[in-house]
Design a protein around this motif. Structure first.
Motif, PDB file in Angstrom:
ATOM      1  N   SER A  39       0.660  -1.192   0.126  1.00  0.00           N
ATOM      2  CA  SER A  39       0.000   0.025   0.051  1.00  0.00           C
ATOM      3  C   SER A  39       0.910   1.200   0.029  1.00  0.00           C
ATOM      4  N   ILE A  40       1.861   1.366   0.681  1.00  0.00           N
ATOM      5  CA  ILE A  40       2.666   2.409   0.669  1.00  0.00           C
ATOM      6  C   ILE A  40       3.317   2.547  -0.680  1.00  0.00           C
ATOM      7  N   VAL A  45       3.704   6.458  -5.040  1.00  0.00           N
ATOM      8  CA  VAL A  45       3.964   6.853  -6.609  1.00  0.00           C
ATOM      9  C   VAL A  45       2.847   7.669  -7.120  1.00  0.00           C
ATOM     10  N   GLN A  46       1.182   7.750  -6.622  1.00  0.00           N
ATOM     11  CA  GLN A  46       0.397   8.452  -7.075  1.00  0.00           C
ATOM     12  C   GLN A  46       0.858   9.937  -7.016  1.00  0.00           C
ATOM     13  N   ILE A  57       2.038  11.272   1.804  1.00  0.00           N
ATOM     14  CA  ILE A  57       2.917  11.254   2.754  1.00  0.00           C
ATOM     15  C   ILE A  57       1.753  10.999   4.192  1.00  0.00           C
ATOM     16  N   GLY A  58       0.719  11.543   4.061  1.00  0.00           N
ATOM     17  CA  GLY A  58      -0.013  11.353   5.349  1.00  0.00           C
ATOM     18  C   GLY A  58      -0.701  10.118   5.281  1.00  0.00           C
ATOM     19  N   SER A  59      -1.181   9.294   4.139  1.00  0.00           N
ATOM     20  CA  SER A  59      -1.345   7.968   3.945  1.00  0.00           C
ATOM     21  C   SER A  59      -0.516   7.106   4.478  1.00  0.00           C
ATOM     22  N   ILE A  62      -0.180   6.974   8.043  1.00  0.00           N
ATOM     23  CA  ILE A  62      -1.490   6.424   8.729  1.00  0.00           C
ATOM     24  C   ILE A  62      -0.917   4.813   8.461  1.00  0.00           C
ATOM     25  N   PHE A  63      -0.512   4.386   7.354  1.00  0.00           N
ATOM     26  CA  PHE A  63      -0.224   2.937   7.086  1.00  0.00           C
ATOM     27  C   PHE A  63       0.957   2.322   8.214  1.00  0.00           C
ATOM     28  N   ILE A  64       1.798   3.297   8.315  1.00  0.00           N
ATOM     29  CA  ILE A  64       3.017   2.803   9.287  1.00  0.00           C
ATOM     30  C   ILE A  64       2.294   2.931  10.749  1.00  0.00           C
ATOM     31  N   VAL A  65       1.602   3.710  11.007  1.00  0.00           N
ATOM     32  CA  VAL A  65       1.003   3.891  12.497  1.00  0.00           C
ATOM     33  C   VAL A  65       0.310   2.577  12.746  1.00  0.00           C
ATOM     34  N   ALA A  66      -0.753   2.245  11.756  1.00  0.00           N
ATOM     35  CA  ALA A  66      -1.481   1.031  11.669  1.00  0.00           C
ATOM     36  C   ALA A  66      -0.565  -0.182  11.971  1.00  0.00           C
ATOM     37  N   LEU A  67       0.523  -0.250  11.133  1.00  0.00           N
ATOM     38  CA  LEU A  67       1.415  -1.424  11.268  1.00  0.00           C
ATOM     39  C   LEU A  67       1.963  -1.393  12.849  1.00  0.00           C
TER      40      LEU A  67
END
Length: 189
Positions: A39-40, A45-46, A57-59, A62-67
């Motif tokens: 997902s990261i 890339v988008q 960067i925010g997304s 959030i992914f890393i915090v969720a992990l």
């Protein structure tokens, strides 16, 4: 030209976030880690094409915090670790392949043999236990007769044959007894 600095910023942000996520090789990643890393990669890339740098960067953050939360909860709650990562499965016990467990992890005998050979094991009957770990690696314990000899084993064997008992090194023995001996030159005897 703006896309160049955005690309550089995304690479730096991605490296920082992945550093926070921890060091694991792909074979050690859990399902949650793999999904988040993919997902990261997709998210980073988008923004170059869509001009939404801060959202990316925010997304990713959030992914890393969720992990990190998932990994923390797995450490805290054993049932969640079992649910998210799974458990080790015994695939060999006392030199015999456990076919039922091998099928449940969707591994063929040939694949198991390949992994054993990669670990330097040439005979299944030499394996006391082998497990397929949640990260996909093979863990194993060899039978007593197949274990490599250690230096400690050699010292015990040599001392038994010579009738000597191992003594501590002279340097440490001197400190323990507070008695300092002066080495005698064999030529002076």
């Amino acid at each position: 030209m703006a896309w160049i600095w955005k690309s550089v910023l995304l690479v730096i942000a991605g490296m920082i976030l992945l550093r926070i996520a921890g060091r694991k090789s792909i074979s050690q990643m859990s399902v949650a880690t793999t999904v988040i890393m993919i997902s990261i990669g997709t998210t980073i890339v988008q923004p170059i094409a869509n001009n939404q740098l801060w959202k990316a960067i925010g997304s990713a953050t959030i992914f890393i915090v969720a992990l990190l939360i998932i990994e923390y909860l797995q450490v805290k709650f054993n049932w969640l670790e079992n649910l998210m990562s799974g458990r080790s499965k015994i695939v060999i016990e006392n030199g015999q392949i456990i076919s039922k467990n091998l099928r449940s992890v969707r591994m063929t005998v040939d694949q198991l043999e390949m992994r054993l050979r990669q670990n330097g094991i040439s005979n299944i009957s030499d394996v006391k236990f082998a497990t397929l770990e949640p990260n996909g690696q093979i863990g194993y314990e060899l039978m007593q007769h197949a274990k490599p000899v250690t230096i400690g084993d050699l010292e015990r064997i040599l001392n038994l044959k010579s009738g000597k008992v191992l003594e501590q090194s002279g340097l440490f023995q001197e400190i323990k007894t507070n008695h300092h001996t002066i080495p005698i030159d064999p030529k002076l005897k």
